[in-house]
Scaffold this motif. Structure first.
Motif, PDB file in Angstrom:
ATOM      1  N   GLY A  93      41.410  54.960  33.725  1.00  0.00           N
ATOM      2  CA  GLY A  93      41.417  53.381  33.580  1.00  0.00           C
ATOM      3  C   GLY A  93      41.480  52.828  34.821  1.00  0.00           C
ATOM      4  N   PHE A  94      41.269  53.532  35.869  1.00  0.00           N
ATOM      5  CA  PHE A  94      41.088  52.881  37.193  1.00  0.00           C
ATOM      6  C   PHE A  94      39.626  52.129  37.288  1.00  0.00           C
ATOM      7  CE2 PHE A  94      43.949  54.885  40.505  1.00  0.00           C
ATOM      8  CZ  PHE A  94      45.039  54.516  39.781  1.00  0.00           C
ATOM      9  N   PRO A  95      39.459  50.972  37.796  1.00  0.00           N
ATOM     10  CA  PRO A  95      37.991  50.634  37.975  1.00  0.00           C
ATOM     11  C   PRO A  95      37.280  51.206  38.733  1.00  0.00           C
ATOM     12  CG  PRO A  95      39.616  49.156  39.071  1.00  0.00           C
ATOM     13  CD  PRO A  95      40.402  50.233  38.492  1.00  0.00           C
ATOM     14  N   LYS A 140      42.233  50.546  29.074  1.00  0.00           N
ATOM     15  CA  LYS A 140      43.622  50.676  29.507  1.00  0.00           C
ATOM     16  C   LYS A 140      44.439  50.862  28.265  1.00  0.00           C
ATOM     17  CE  LYS A 140      42.778  46.964  32.953  1.00  0.00           C
ATOM     18  NZ  LYS A 140      43.362  46.581  33.902  1.00  0.00           N
ATOM     19  N   VAL A 157      41.339  47.197  44.180  1.00  0.00           N
ATOM     20  CA  VAL A 157      43.034  47.631  43.957  1.00  0.00           C
ATOM     21  C   VAL A 157      43.649  47.703  42.812  1.00  0.00           C
ATOM     22  CG1 VAL A 157      45.027  47.196  45.318  1.00  0.00           C
ATOM     23  CG2 VAL A 157      42.713  46.389  46.238  1.00  0.00           C
ATOM     24  N   TRP A 158      43.820  48.909  42.324  1.00  0.00           N
ATOM     25  CA  TRP A 158      44.324  49.080  40.841  1.00  0.00           C
ATOM     26  C   TRP A 158      45.413  48.438  40.478  1.00  0.00           C
ATOM     27  CZ3 TRP A 158      48.963  50.732  39.982  1.00  0.00           C
ATOM     28  CH2 TRP A 158      49.652  51.769  40.957  1.00  0.00           C
ATOM     29  N   GLN A 159      46.440  48.237  41.513  1.00  0.00           N
ATOM     30  CA  GLN A 159      47.616  47.923  41.568  1.00  0.00           C
ATOM     31  C   GLN A 159      47.503  46.191  41.259  1.00  0.00           C
ATOM     32  OE1 GLN A 159      46.578  49.613  44.255  1.00  0.00           O
ATOM     33  NE2 GLN A 159      47.519  48.969  46.148  1.00  0.00           N
ATOM     34  N   HIS A 160      46.616  45.462  41.552  1.00  0.00           N
ATOM     35  CA  HIS A 160      46.293  44.226  41.201  1.00  0.00           C
ATOM     36  C   HIS A 160      45.520  43.949  39.934  1.00  0.00           C
ATOM     37  CE1 HIS A 160      47.968  42.193  44.887  1.00  0.00           C
ATOM     38  NE2 HIS A 160      47.779  43.202  45.336  1.00  0.00           N
ATOM     39  N   ASP A 206      45.114  45.735  37.497  1.00  0.00           N
ATOM     40  CA  ASP A 206      45.652  46.269  36.357  1.00  0.00           C
ATOM     41  C   ASP A 206      47.173  45.759  35.962  1.00  0.00           C
ATOM     42  OD1 ASP A 206      43.599  48.022  35.469  1.00  0.00           O
ATOM     43  OD2 ASP A 206      43.985  48.997  37.368  1.00  0.00           O
TER      44      ASP A 206
END
Lengths: 767, 767
Positions: free
Chosen positions: A77-79, A393, A413-416, A418
């Motif tokens: 699911g990471f971009p 996701k 930046v996955w944390q943002h 996602d």
């Protein structure tokens, strides 16, 4: 975060003027003197070339290159694909020389330099006297990007002899050798270049994304000249050799037609089609094209100006912002959107964020409702990508991206990308805001409801039910306040989603009753399950909105009140920006916030919160806010104005209107803060104007800063122009055309008809 | 997670035997037949070369290559350098041919294949009959890695004619052309290769980390032979041409001396020094070297066996585990440690984790206390790196890495490397556990206390004080249960840190009283502030340990009980492993756990929790656990055994002892699960043996699984050998040497002297 003005431009209500060249601000000026027309943009660089450091920027909205995102570990699911707006060809490419002497303001002797942009006309002019070895020449440049015809750009060069006599060579080119400024390399492959009759044309394709840009120019010269047609590996050009006689002048004009291809149209088909478009424009039409462009701006200013009496600097700043917003977007093409820096720089990669719906949309709703609708249509066009992303996701419905050009997630930046699940709900909010204010049921009952439903589906699949209280909520999110990562039940997110669920249900219920055919068709198209609406209703009813009932303070997320306290005021100035100077993980574990999520909902849905609650939240969160987000001071200003804290309101509004003109953040060289300009507009209209738009009628509760004698703004509202004029005595509302409307003024419901409405300014509303 | 045994090896109490070659398990066998001696390891590959898919692995403990970690955005404090254990030279390189016929078990005709590893001797043997075109030859290989001399490896090849007569060519080489298996490329640069007298030697350096490996061999042949000395780009070799007569045999032997350089010693100096080391070994000494190696193993088994009567498969598995643990580490060199796969594969990059202190250390404490100390000395040697890392994270003291070879952080995934702050406290726990059981004050009052204090400093700088309750705690962490990222006050972390603070203070107080000179010197060395101990005390006293007082259930972290519930049992089998099949973000937002943090503290500090509390926690968390961590079932088994849930205890222990022998996880081909073997040992000793080590004395509360008639294990404990024998009637403790000790048996404090101690097994302790 001490901000110091780097002032070198003249203060004028209408004109941005650089009197004398300031090479130390060269790139800042390039940003400020940017022109754009939504389809394309060019920075205010010297088209004749210059050896001084510069950032030649020429952009086409939506034209990007792509590259893979490499995560140390690629979890599901990471971009995976990044994309970024490409710096494109220099279609203003010009070289001027006299014998072996090339014009170069980095080296040549010159005087009387003046560069000016008249906001009333949208034409950039620059002139100076060039002291050549063979005598002086006054050089004048003029350029514009037609606001009426998106493909068209124009340039005029006038060379007037002030004693000079001799041969001048002027080369006009279309140049694809321009590099991506922040990467120092080109991503273009020039495919074709030709001189075909009147036109010279060039076409190139990006290396990976496969998009194409075509450019053709017609050039003309007022004097007799030898014309040489030339081409290099990435350039096509025409060189004019002109004999300029003493005290005479010569004018060169070029009209450029640029087209883009994002769909991998066959090269030959695209070339021919573009050339046809170019040929339809007559070279004799420069004046006509110029006039229709200037006329466009006249109309804009007639209806959409903001006047501030007593604050000339901010007067200029606010108009500059309005000008840039119209340049960046005015609804020509629903496949385009607004990026953080508009079409003026490469920073933020040309990406569109949730700022469009939350910060920019109101400007368009009240200035250009058709453009506002098209901003939402952009989201509809990218609905398939949002649905695909939801699946990736492990969810349902539509999960709009954190940042994007083409609708796919480009937040590396996955944390943002996602955790900030509040992006889709910003679109629901935008749909509600637009539909609520314009009454556009055609949109709402078509594309609007489809997006609303898919977004509700997303949130219904993303949330969960508390085991302790049975409430619905969202675990593991990041709110707009990005200083708290992976928290549970962010109050902004939960509140906004509750509203979105309720609105989606209300629209569907309204359709069921009033537009049953459309209702049936949408139920069928979406395969809307029997339980879905019921579930959304239940989720909305049981949504957790964390709040301390005693104080009225909303808890930003579960456990926020429990977090260790940090005295934001005690952080040393040199530690800012914290993102650069602190260990990443240290940002997240105290009660310091980046921007105030709780205040944001109290601004968006003002009616639902008492003054007492608003005041309590303002006082609590203000002292915990680091304002590391540029959007933070604006919200503080608006809420302070509402709460009658006039000095705070004016102080937080502070640099907003002149952020770029005075280069407060020391980064205007990278491009303009376009979305911040929308926030500055909101600060006047919603802040000092006291407009609120979440009630049944527009409501106004203006206040007047100490410095201002009066101010005035205009709103397009349901086919009317509504003017608001505030001075130290009174507030006056007037309306133009299409009959009376109901408004609320200082809490009192009134009818506003053609006679206008006047009310004494209450003492508490004047600073 | 259905696990199916892939059984193809014979069940035998002492021997691992493959009868007949199983090419379908070729790489699994290579892992299982791995040899190692802490300094180096080789997989059980066919040294004569083979065209069947294979993973030729030859490793040196601590020899690694490095590369940058590329994050999409490099925030402050992110780890930037990755490093991974390198697959190194094949020092067993052998090629055997008869005329044009090369021996290759992928192609050659052969029969009577047998490969066996006798755990009592540590010698790997393989033999088969090669049906050449010119007659049969019995081929026998033997290899070993000296447990006594870490640099020494040995090989013996015996070729016996069974009718064959003619010339055989045997090439023995040292080959650096071996590739990193999982990357398909070499990271070695061969610097030098020479035949110098009796020795052939080669030396290579890694491309980036600058480490070197040297290898020299002496070879001999029992028959007359032509010897040709050869060299290729990355190989040095000797070829023997032997005339083998019918029904005669010939034996070739090689002794290899390998050395490593991690400190960039001058190439020439390193070469000469290494060659000297090699020359000290006499080629005639093969038998002597073999005998001392075999003798080492004899001593091991005499004192450290586990016997299980009634469960032959697990009997074999447990011994295999004990064997591999000794091979992986036995305390030769404090700069070395244990990696997740030992020296048997490239997975997990040869990194050392907190498993060393929590899962492996007990095995060494009770089997080889000197090795246990050296494991802790490894942490002392890397203390400077841990202190540097704390600074990078905006903290103080020592922040030990999530995973490492050389002490620097090599976890490329910041969310694990940075949020799992429980790594340093595992080292405090290890120091306590070792010192508590061995009474080694020399270590404790020197390196031990220095680490304890620096670790306490780290936690004192990393935590915060709750604004609501005034408790101390840790916000934004990930517990061992990695299914909850960035939570607040993980119960395991907080509890363990509280213990670490208390222990650090206790040791300092003890030193102040009993070793004042050492105390003064440590205070000076650490510049221990006046308030520091007081602060740690305050933090320990006010540490938040989230627990529901009514039920006794510890809340895994703030808000865990509130999280949405997930029925773990209802997840379909094909969705496992969840990391591969679920969207990453979906893992974190329910009450499903990966391993039970609350149970872990109840196992480590058993005395502090009542049976009632343990039972309540077991029942609560067991149903929420997905066991996606291989360490999870072990803890469940130990706690179930304690609580008298015999079937659960045996069922959770399940595959632990035969995880690799039966390739339950389908990944034994990648290497052995070395740290899991330590867990399997713990499962017998702490689980069924019921040992607890957190009280003043050792305490035992054994239980007996249904299938077992009896079991017996031995512990080294304070210079004694303590035997525990459990059968269906009674438990018998006996002790060897050095006087009586106090122990607790089934809750009763007793004296155990040379007469031994016997107690009837309570009914409830027998399944």
């Amino acid at each position: 975060m001490s901000k110091v003005a780097k002032k070198y431009l003249a203060t004028d209500p209408w004109i941005i003027e650089e009197d004398g060249f300031h090479p130390e601000h060269a790139e800042v000026s390039e940003s400020i003197f940017s022109l754009g027309n939504e389809f394309m943009g060019v920075r205010g660089y010297f088209e004749e070339g210059c050896t001084i450091e510069r950032f030649v920027g020429s952009f086409f909205n939506g034209i990007f290159e792509e590259e893979p995102i490499n995560h140390p570990v690629n979890y599901n699911g990471f971009p995976r694909r990044f994309h970024f707006m490409l710096n494109s060809l220099d279609w203003l490419y010009t070289r001027i020389s006299v014998g072996k002497e090339a014009l170069d303001l980095g080296k040549s002797r010159f005087s009387g330099f003046i560069r000016s942009l008249d906001l009333r006309e949208g034409v950039l002019k620059r002139s100076f006297t060039w002291h050549t070895g063979k005598g002086d020449i006054r050089v004048e440049f003029e350029r514009m990007l037609s606001m009426v015809r998106p493909n068209v750009g124009m340039q005029r060069i006038t060379l007037s002899s002030l004693g000079f006599s001799g041969r001048i060579e002027v080369k006009l080119g279309l140049d694809f050798s321009n590099l991506q400024h922040n990467r120092g390399k080109s991503f273009w492959n020039t495919l074709r270049k030709e001189h075909c009759g009147d036109e010279s044309a060039i076409m190139a394709r990006t290396l990976k994304s496969g998009q194409k840009v075509f450019s053709a120019m017609k050039t003309s010269c007022s004097a007799e000249a030898d014309v040489k047609k030339e081409a290099g590996p990435q350039i096509v050009s025409r060189s004019y050799r002109i004999n300029l006689k003493e005290n005479e002048k010569v004018t060169l004009q070029r009209i450029v037609v640029n087209t883009t291809d994002k769909k991998a149209v066959d090269d030959d088909v695209f070339w021919k089609r573009s050339l046809e478009t170019a040929r339809k424009l007559d070279i004799t039409g420069y004046e006509k094209l110029r006039a229709e462009h200037v006329g466009y701006w006249k109309k804009i200013w007639a209806a959409q100006d903001i006047e501030i009496d007593g604050d000339p600097e901010n007067q200029q700043g606010v108009r500059f912002g309005i000008f840039q917003l119209h340049q960046t977007y005015h609804g020509v093409d629903p496949s385009l959107n607004i990026s953080a820096k508009g079409l003026t720089g490469e920073e933020y990669h040309g990406h569109t964020w949730w700022d469009t719906e939350t910060y920019c949309l109101p400007f368009y709703i009240f200035n250009n409702p058709a453009a506002a609708r098209n901003l939402l249509e952009y989201r509809y066009l990218t609905l398939p990508q949002a649905k695909q992303r939801a699946i990736e996701k492990g969810c349902k419905g539509a999960r709009y991206p954190m940042e994007t050009i083409d609708g796919t997630e480009a937040c590396s930046v996955w944390q943002h990308g996602d955790l900030e699940i509040h992006v889709p709900v910003a679109i629901s909010y935008g749909i509600w805001h637009y539909s609520h204010l314009t009454g556009d049921k055609d949109f709402l009952h078509g594309h609007g409801i489809e997006m609303l439903a898919e977004i509700s589906r997303y949130y219904a699949s993303r949330g969960g039910w508390s085991q302790l209280t049975g409430e619905y909520g969202f675990w593991c999110v990041m709110g707009p306040d990005e200083f708290h990562m992976m928290v549970n039940n962010n109050c902004y997110t939960n509140f906004m989603v509750k509203k979105a669920f309720e609105y989606t249900i209300a629209v569907l219920e309204e359709m069921r009753k009033k537009a049953p055919a459309k209702f049936d068709s949408i139920v069928k198209k979406l395969n809307l399950g029997k339980d879905e609406m019921g579930n959304w209703k239940k989720m909305a009813e049981h949504m957790r909105i964390p709040q301390d009932r005693k104080t009225g303070i909303y808890e930003q997320h579960d456990g926020y009140f429990d977090m260790p306290h940090l005295e934001v005021d005690k952080i040393r100035q040199e530690e800012f920006p914290l993102y650069h100077n602190w260990a990443y993980y240290k940002l997240f574990r105290t009660d310091m916030i980046k921007q105030p999520d709780a205040m944001l909902i109290q601004y968006f849905y003002s009616k639902e919160f008492s003054d007492k609650v608003k005041k309590a939240n303002f006082n609590f969160y203000e002292s915990r806010c680091s304002h590391e987000s540029s959007l933070s001071p604006g919200v503080h200003s608006i809420m302070a104005a509402e709460l009658g804290m006039h000095d705070k309101a004016y102080s937080y509004w502070g640099h907003a209107a002149r952020l770029d003109l005075d280069n407060y953040n020391n980064n205007t060289n990278q491009g303009l803060h376009t979305t911040s300009m929308a926030a500055a507009w909101m600060n006047v209209v919603y802040g000092f104007g006291g407009l609120r738009t979440d009630g049944e009628f527009l409501s106004f509760r203006p206040s007047l800063p100490k410095k201002w004698k009066s101010f005035k703004f205009s709103l397009r509202y349901q086919d009317r122009i509504l003017d608001v004029h505030v001075d130290r005595e009174k507030v006056r509302l007037s309306i133009d055309g299409n009959g009376a409307v109901r408004v609320e003024l200082f809490g009192k419901a009134c009818t506003l008809d053609e006679k206008g409405l006047e009310m004494k300014m209450p003492a508490g509303r004047i600073a």
